[in-house]
Structures are given as C-alpha cells and as structure tokens.
Design an enzyme around this catalytic site. Structure first.
Site, PDB file in Angstrom:
ATOM      1  N   SER A  87     -69.618 -19.816  11.496  1.00 31.37           N
ATOM      2  CA  SER A  87     -70.541 -18.702  11.709  1.00 31.37           C
ATOM      3  C   SER A  87     -69.906 -17.447  12.301  1.00 31.37           C
ATOM      4  CB  SER A  87     -71.694 -19.157  12.597  1.00 31.37           C
ATOM      5  OG  SER A  87     -71.221 -19.878  13.695  1.00 31.37           O
ATOM      6  N   THR A 195     -73.507 -17.211  16.487  1.00 29.77           N
ATOM      7  CA  THR A 195     -72.836 -15.962  16.861  1.00 29.77           C
ATOM      8  C   THR A 195     -72.092 -16.200  18.157  1.00 29.77           C
ATOM      9  OG1 THR A 195     -74.546 -14.539  15.920  1.00 29.77           O
ATOM     10  CG2 THR A 195     -73.313 -13.613  17.746  1.00 29.77           C
ATOM     11  N   THR A 213     -70.130 -12.148  14.374  1.00 24.62           N
ATOM     12  CA  THR A 213     -70.782 -13.190  13.577  1.00 24.62           C
ATOM     13  C   THR A 213     -70.566 -12.970  12.083  1.00 24.62           C
ATOM     14  OG1 THR A 213     -72.915 -14.326  13.250  1.00 24.62           O
ATOM     15  CG2 THR A 213     -72.991 -11.944  13.321  1.00 24.62           C
ATOM     16  N   ARG A 223     -77.152  -7.789   3.818  1.00 30.28           N
ATOM     17  CA  ARG A 223     -78.038  -8.064   4.979  1.00 30.28           C
ATOM     18  C   ARG A 223     -77.276  -7.876   6.292  1.00 30.28           C
ATOM     19  NH1 ARG A 223     -77.804 -11.823   9.545  1.00 30.28           N
ATOM     20  NH2 ARG A 223     -79.920 -12.224  10.198  1.00 30.28           N
ATOM     21  N   VAL A 224     -77.862  -7.179   7.239  1.00 28.30           N
ATOM     22  CA  VAL A 224     -77.280  -7.031   8.565  1.00 28.30           C
ATOM     23  C   VAL A 224     -78.271  -7.605   9.574  1.00 28.30           C
ATOM     24  CG1 VAL A 224     -76.569  -5.358  10.332  1.00 28.30           C
ATOM     25  CG2 VAL A 224     -75.924  -4.997   7.940  1.00 28.30           C
ATOM     26  N   GLY A 225     -77.769  -8.401  10.510  1.00 29.60           N
ATOM     27  CA  GLY A 225     -78.642  -8.992  11.525  1.00 29.60           C
ATOM     28  C   GLY A 225     -78.628  -8.197  12.824  1.00 29.60           C
ATOM     29  N   ASP A 226     -78.974  -8.868  13.892  1.00 30.91           N
ATOM     30  CA  ASP A 226     -79.053  -8.222  15.205  1.00 30.91           C
ATOM     31  C   ASP A 226     -77.684  -7.979  15.851  1.00 30.91           C
ATOM     32  OD1 ASP A 226     -78.789 -11.070  15.336  1.00 30.91           O
ATOM     33  OD2 ASP A 226     -79.181 -10.979  17.484  1.00 30.91           O
ATOM     34  N   THR A 246     -78.307 -14.828  20.286  1.00 29.87           N
ATOM     35  CA  THR A 246     -77.958 -15.612  19.111  1.00 29.87           C
ATOM     36  C   THR A 246     -79.245 -16.237  18.584  1.00 29.87           C
ATOM     37  OG1 THR A 246     -76.590 -17.393  18.205  1.00 29.87           O
ATOM     38  CG2 THR A 246     -77.341 -17.689  20.469  1.00 29.87           C
ATOM     39  N   GLY A 247     -79.275 -16.461  17.287  1.00 27.74           N
ATOM     40  CA  GLY A 247     -80.484 -16.985  16.658  1.00 27.74           C
ATOM     41  C   GLY A 247     -80.791 -16.177  15.420  1.00 27.74           C
TER      42      GLY A 247
HETATM   43  N1  ASP Z   1     -77.991 -13.572  15.146  1.00 30.33           N
HETATM   44  C1  ASP Z   1     -77.124 -13.829  14.027  1.00 30.33           C
HETATM   45  C2  ASP Z   1     -77.651 -13.120  12.825  1.00 30.33           C
HETATM   46  O1  ASP Z   1     -78.841 -13.147  12.596  1.00 30.33           O
HETATM   47  C3  ASP Z   1     -76.946 -15.275  13.738  1.00 30.33           C
HETATM   48  C4  ASP Z   1     -76.982 -16.223  14.916  1.00 30.33           C
HETATM   49  O2  ASP Z   1     -76.679 -15.840  16.016  1.00 30.33           O
HETATM   50  O3  ASP Z   1     -77.333 -17.396  14.745  1.00 30.33           O
HETATM   51  O4  ASP Z   1     -76.877 -12.594  12.074  1.00 30.33           O
END
Ligand code: ASP
Length: 346
Positions: A87, A195, A213, A223-226, A246-247
C-alpha cells in the site's frame, strides 16, 4: 462526541495557561498510557505496525543529522522501499489499469510550509518529490505527469513500481471483475489500502509530518485520496499538534479529517480524545455509519503526547523515541474495530 461547554472552558483555560495539554484530570479521561508518561524527544509516531521501522529510522536520522525533515522523508523511505508493503511505494497495488499511482505530502511546522504530489507514476520516493515541491517551488501540490517530469528533472529516475506479484494479482483481479461484470456493475475493491502517515516532534517543540500511499487498490486511474491533501491525510500546526489519517480516503477528505483532529487538540482535547472526537463528529454528519466509515487517525501534541482512534479492524500505531519503540492499539470505535483482531487489546 460533542465537547461540553464546561469541559471546553476548563480545557481551553488549562491550555492557554500552560500550553501543556494534560493538565486537568478531565482532559486525561481518554488518555492512553503514553499520554501520562514523560516523553523523550525526538519522538515519531506512524500509522500501523509497519510504521515502526520508519519511526525507528527517523529517530536515528534526527539524532545523527539534527534535521527533522530528513528524518520524516528518509523515515518514510523505509516503507516506500518495502516491496512487500502493498500500500506504499514500490510493490503498491496498482490502479484498475495496472499502473501504480502514488500520493504523498509533507509539512514543516515552524514555517507552516507544505508540499504534495498526487497520482505520480514511476517515481520511487514520492515523499521526496513532495519535499522538493515544498522547498524549491512556489507551489504546494503537483499532480500526475507534471509531478513525474518535475521529479525526473530533479534527478529522480523513472522506476518500475509494479512488482511481478502485484502484476499477477492485478491480472487475477481483472479476470474476476470481468466475470462479476457479467452479473452486476463492477465495484471498486474497498479492502486493499493503507498509508504511512508519520508525525514527529523535536526537543525544541517543533512539529513535522509526512504521508505516503499507493492509495485504494485497483482505484480508477487518476483517483486521488486524502493522503496528499493538506488538512485531510495530514496536518501540522506548530502551535498545537499534528495529525495523520489512514483508511478510506473518500471518507476522510470530505471532512478535512486531520485538520479536524488538530482543531480538537486546540480546544484542549488530548490526542486520543481529539481523534475520537473527530471520528464521532464525522459519523454524526456522514450518511455512512461508524462501522462503514473506515477512518483512523493518529495525533501528536506539542508536549509529545500521542494517541490514536479509528473504526478499522485492528488499527494500531507505532511510536519511537530514544527511549525505545512500541506498537500500540488505537482506541477502537466501531463494532468492526472491536472485532476479533481489533480493539484496545495489547
Ligand atoms: N487513505 C488512503 C487513501 O484513501 C488509503 C489508506 O490509508 O488506507 O488513499
């Protein structure tokens, strides 16, 4: 959890009087063991047990070089370099098209500076590119091909990040998706993501943080996450504290999660309480219930106290200082988190 008025006033008064967070018995209600003991510095905390290796490296680098930014950057390298970590960095799960796309950001508390890259392909250390953006450009965030070209121009060679194992997994996933799509609309796989978010405090009381991450496994390309979003996956406020997430990024970034945690600490909450309050606040306004949010936070305050809370099964965080390292259970906040592998068990 809404902080009640009496507690808020008590905690704010306590905070402004001393700037030391754990000064009232009330503010210690949700405090973990680590919040009650003397903390040696530099101290680093990071998401998940794998973060321990990064934190340990960071303590050593900070002690040897005196640079906290080097410590955050090179500490995170340890996880980015780990091909077995699916990850973060090389070996990360690719997007739906089989390309590894990485997100990272870094923050420096003393000058409230930040740098970030999102959706960057073929670059081994996105955290270093985030730092370069912060230190050598007038910008905060670069994305995609622009970020990659910037990295190459600054001496970071293009690298194949898709391991043989992940390529095989992706091919298998594609076949499964094709079979499933004959029966129903294909869904994005929600189970594969993690992450490293890392926070650090030095002996002068300055705070720093970084996050890296490969994001949500088999995500849509682009796609971009947090994680690379300042205030969502990471936030550092040198007056108060720092937080990382994380999540499921979509559920963190719609609520500016890490910023929220830091603001709770500003109001007098301990790090663990602040993480808990942020999760509860999100759950109050989000249509998803606590068990489906999949959000977890770590926090470190200016006094060096740390804590974590979240809804994901078995969420843990790592801590390292010259006194040693440990992996701690985060405060479990949903049935799912309390389940067989999770909860506040040692
Ligand atoms: N927060 C990360 C994302 O959504 C993934 C993770 O931390 O599990 O890209």
């Amino acid at each position: 959890m809404n902080i009640n008025r009496r507690k808020f006033i008590q905690n704010s008064a306590c905070l402004s009087a001393t700037r030391a967070i754990a000064c009232s018995p009330n503010s210690m209600m949700g405090a973990s063991h680590s919040e009650r003991t003397k903390i040696e510095k530099p101290v680093f905390i990071a998401t998940w047990p794998f973060g321990k290796f990064s934190c340990e490296a960071a303590v050593k680098i900070a002690n040897d070089s005196g640079s906290m930014l080097d410590a955050i950057e090179k500490g995170i390298w340890v996880t980015e370099n780990d091909v077995k970590n699916a990850s973060v960095g090389i070996g990360g799960i690719p997007n739906a098209n089989g390309q590894v796309e990485l997100d990272a950001c870094i923050m420096s508390g003393p000058n409230h500076n930040a740098g970030s890259v999102a959706g960057i392909r073929g670059i081994l250390h996105p955290i270093s590119i985030a730092r370069l953006v912060m230190e050598s450009t007038p910008h905060v965030m670069l994305v995609g091909e622009g970020a990659k070209q910037f990295a190459i121009a600054n001496g970071h060679p293009e690298t194949n990040l898709l391991t043989t194992q992940q390529k095989e997994n992706w091919q298998k996933w594609q076949t499964e998706q094709f079979e499933k799509s004959k029966k129903s609309k294909p869904k994005i796989d929600e189970d594969h993501h993690d992450t490293i978010a890392m926070l650090g405090l030095d002996s002068k009381g300055n705070l720093y943080g970084g996050c890296s991450t490969s994001g949500w496994g088999y995500k849509l390309a682009g796609r971009v996450g947090d994680s690379p979003i300042i205030g969502s996956g990471l936030y550092v406020d040198n007056q108060v504290g720092a937080a990382g997430a994380t999540g499921l990024g979509e559920n963190v970034m719609r609520h500016c999660g890490s910023f929220l945690v830091v603001e709770m600490m500003r109001q007098g909450a301990s790090p663990t309480e602040a993480c808990e309050m942020a999760v509860n606040r999100i759950a109050e306004i989000d249509p998803k219930n606590l068990g489906n949010l999949d959000i977890n936070f770590i926090a470190l305050n200016k006094a060096g106290q740390h804590g974590a809370a979240g809804t994901s099964k078995g969420f843990k965080y790592s801590v390292s200082s010259p006194a040693g390292s440990e992996v701690l259970n985060a405060k479990a906040m949903s049935e799912k988190a309390i389940g067989p592998e999770g909860g506040n068990r040692k």
